[in-house]
Write a protein that holds these residues in place. Structure first.
Motif, PDB file in Angstrom:
ATOM      1  N   SER A  58      28.319  32.383  45.558  1.00 49.69           N
ATOM      2  CA  SER A  58      28.484  33.948  44.906  1.00 49.69           C
ATOM      3  C   SER A  58      29.351  34.664  45.733  1.00 49.69           C
ATOM      4  CB  SER A  58      27.148  34.277  44.228  1.00 49.69           C
ATOM      5  OG  SER A  58      26.721  33.490  43.309  1.00 49.69           O
ATOM      6  N   LYS A  60      31.732  37.782  47.241  1.00 53.21           N
ATOM      7  CA  LYS A  60      32.008  38.908  46.639  1.00 53.21           C
ATOM      8  C   LYS A  60      33.133  39.297  47.412  1.00 53.21           C
ATOM      9  CE  LYS A  60      30.560  43.672  45.322  1.00 53.21           C
ATOM     10  NZ  LYS A  60      29.477  44.550  45.295  1.00 53.21           N
ATOM     11  N   PRO A  87      43.980  44.522  43.987  1.00 54.48           N
ATOM     12  CA  PRO A  87      42.515  43.711  43.685  1.00 54.48           C
ATOM     13  C   PRO A  87      41.746  43.735  44.789  1.00 54.48           C
ATOM     14  CG  PRO A  87      44.443  42.848  42.425  1.00 54.48           C
ATOM     15  CD  PRO A  87      45.129  43.855  43.271  1.00 54.48           C
ATOM     16  N   ARG A  89      40.114  41.570  47.856  1.00 61.94           N
ATOM     17  CA  ARG A  89      40.822  40.442  48.639  1.00 61.94           C
ATOM     18  C   ARG A  89      40.020  40.152  50.154  1.00 61.94           C
ATOM     19  NH1 ARG A  89      46.075  40.711  48.050  1.00 61.94           N
ATOM     20  NH2 ARG A  89      45.687  41.886  46.269  1.00 61.94           N
ATOM     21  N   GLY A 109      39.877  35.844  44.616  1.00 62.23           N
ATOM     22  CA  GLY A 109      38.955  35.243  43.843  1.00 62.23           C
ATOM     23  C   GLY A 109      39.336  34.571  42.442  1.00 62.23           C
ATOM     24  N   GLN A 110      38.593  33.779  41.855  1.00 64.85           N
ATOM     25  CA  GLN A 110      38.970  32.986  40.821  1.00 64.85           C
ATOM     26  C   GLN A 110      39.517  33.781  39.404  1.00 64.85           C
ATOM     27  OE1 GLN A 110      35.870  30.125  40.443  1.00 64.85           O
ATOM     28  NE2 GLN A 110      36.289  29.271  42.433  1.00 64.85           N
ATOM     29  N   ASP A 111      38.927  35.099  39.472  1.00 60.63           N
ATOM     30  CA  ASP A 111      39.397  35.613  38.222  1.00 60.63           C
ATOM     31  C   ASP A 111      40.788  36.207  38.069  1.00 60.63           C
ATOM     32  OD1 ASP A 111      36.563  35.518  37.462  1.00 60.63           O
ATOM     33  OD2 ASP A 111      36.144  37.482  38.606  1.00 60.63           O
ATOM     34  N   ILE A 112      41.363  35.947  38.900  1.00 63.65           N
ATOM     35  CA  ILE A 112      43.032  36.498  38.968  1.00 63.65           C
ATOM     36  C   ILE A 112      43.859  35.230  39.228  1.00 63.65           C
ATOM     37  CG2 ILE A 112      44.894  38.035  40.174  1.00 63.65           C
ATOM     38  CD1 ILE A 112      42.713  40.039  40.872  1.00 63.65           C
ATOM     39  N   SER A 113      44.706  34.944  38.232  1.00 64.18           N
ATOM     40  CA  SER A 113      45.449  33.795  38.452  1.00 64.18           C
ATOM     41  C   SER A 113      46.757  33.915  39.384  1.00 64.18           C
ATOM     42  CB  SER A 113      45.950  33.279  37.106  1.00 64.18           C
ATOM     43  OG  SER A 113      46.589  34.320  36.605  1.00 64.18           O
ATOM     44  N   ASP A 115      48.430  37.229  41.983  1.00 63.78           N
ATOM     45  CA  ASP A 115      48.412  38.252  42.596  1.00 63.78           C
ATOM     46  C   ASP A 115      49.660  38.821  42.900  1.00 63.78           C
ATOM     47  OD1 ASP A 115      47.625  40.462  44.096  1.00 63.78           O
ATOM     48  OD2 ASP A 115      47.533  39.474  46.137  1.00 63.78           O
TER      49      ASP A 115
END
Length: 375
Positions: A58, A60, A87, A89, A109-113, A115
């Motif tokens: 998890s 962050k 974002p 990083r 992270g994995q939420d942004i395909s 950058d």
């Protein structure tokens, strides 16, 4: 991060320094750059981003910006509300040039395909994210700079000069948020010149602002870190009052120790003379035949080579016994016409049956030494 590790390059030694103010949360893989006030009175470390790997699985990522201002070692969180922040990083790189921090890449992270744009610029003086990088130094179209000139960034857009402390710091001024903590103004002049949490070891414990030497337009400028000053001569340490006081105290103690040692030696010699005198007195009181063989304390030689007997008086004591007292022979010393009054006066205390004391030697060392020399 409420405790920072410091490496002293001169002594090759690690130290720990406590920080002041709220500190950043635990993290790995942030980026950090450093900029200095124009007068060198404060050094500001900018830390951006990073990630927390706990708990496992998890992770962050962070998008916050922190400033560690030195030498006060105070953490300051940059307020970026209402800005177009990149974002969050970790693992990115940061570089500083013309007082601007350039952020490149990193894991978002994995939420942004995607950058985009992937390169971001932060104004380190205004504490704001900028849409583009603004070059403040003279470009190649105006003047071809040498590598040394490019590294120092000594030329400004008008052809003047500006002394800087660290590479990339051209155009940098101390942010207002830092000024509110360390004092001074945009050009420096910090009034807090030491750690808020007192340092116990290492170079930071001196409490002196850092000293730098920079070169501008072929001239050498020495930055002392003195509040309100951008150039000047290197400050000297001055007279070390503590060392002078310690030296004086050590000298006084050494003299006192020598005097006490000398008095102790005199006291032991005088005490031994007293004991010898008491033993001689007791033998005479017991009826032993004792003829002193030398002058001074126990008698005087006659001019014919024979010794005059010492004169003794016997008196009854309170218990019915008898005691003897020695009376020095009045007359002249051997081989001279001088009276023996000096010998008598110098041994009055000893002949009176008074045991010498160390306090008496301390108060009158010359008199005690005269008694010893008469032995």
């Amino acid at each position: 991060m409420n405790v920072i590790d410091i490496y002293d390059i001169a002594d090759s030694t690690w130290y720990k320094q406590a920080t002041n103010g709220p500190s950043p949360g635990i993290r790995v893989n942030p980026c950090a750059v450093v900029a200095a006030a124009p007068d060198g009175s404060s050094i500001n470390v900018y830390m951006y981003g990073g990630q927390n790997l706990i708990p496992y699985g998890s992770q962050k990522q962070y998008d916050d910006m922190w400033i560690l201002t030195i030498p006060s070692f105070t953490w300051i969180q940059v307020k970026m509300d209402g800005q177009s922040n990149p974002p969050a990083r970790a693992g990115h790189t940061c570089n500083v040039w013309d007082g601007q921090m350039v952020v490149v890449g990193g894991y978002v992270g994995q939420d942004i395909s995607c950058d985009s744009p992937g390169v971001y610029v932060f104004d380190m003086s205004k504490l704001e994210w900028q849409p583009r990088f603004t070059a403040l130094s003279r470009g190649e179209g105006e003047k071809q700079q040498s590598p040394q000139e490019q590294g120092k960034q000594t030329d400004d857009a008008k052809g003047g000069s500006s002394a800087i402390v660290l590479d990339g710091g051209y155009g940098y001024t101390v942010p207002v948020a830092v000024q509110s903590v360390v004092g001074g103004n945009g050009n420096g002049g910090a009034t807090v010149t030491g750690p808020v949490q007192s340092a116990t070891k290492g170079p930071i414990a001196t409490g002196r602002p850092p000293t730098f030497t920079v070169t501008a337009d072929g001239g050498t400028v020495t930055e002392t870190g003195k509040p309100g000053s951008s150039s000047g001569a290197k400050q000297s340490d001055g007279l070390n009052v503590g060392a002078v006081v310690a030296g004086v105290i050590a000298g006084v103690l050494a003299v006192l120790a020598g005097y006490l040692g000398f008095c102790a030696w005199v006291y032991r010699r005088q005490l031994q003379l007293y004991k010898n005198h008491v033993a001689m007195t007791q033998r005479q009181a017991a009826g032993e035949s004792t003829t002193p063989e030398k002058g001074g304390l126990l008698g005087a030689r006659s001019s014919h080579g024979s010794s005059d007997p010492a004169k003794w008086s016997t008196s009854s004591g309170p218990s019915g016994g008898s005691s003897a007292a020695y009376a020095p022979v009045a007359g002249h010393a051997e081989g001279s016409g001088r009276p023996t009054s000096l010998a008598i006066s110098s041994t009055d205390d000893l002949m009176a049956g008074q045991e010498p004391s160390f306090l008496g030697v301390l108060l009158s060392p010359r008199r005690s030494l005269r008694v010893i020399n008469r032995d």
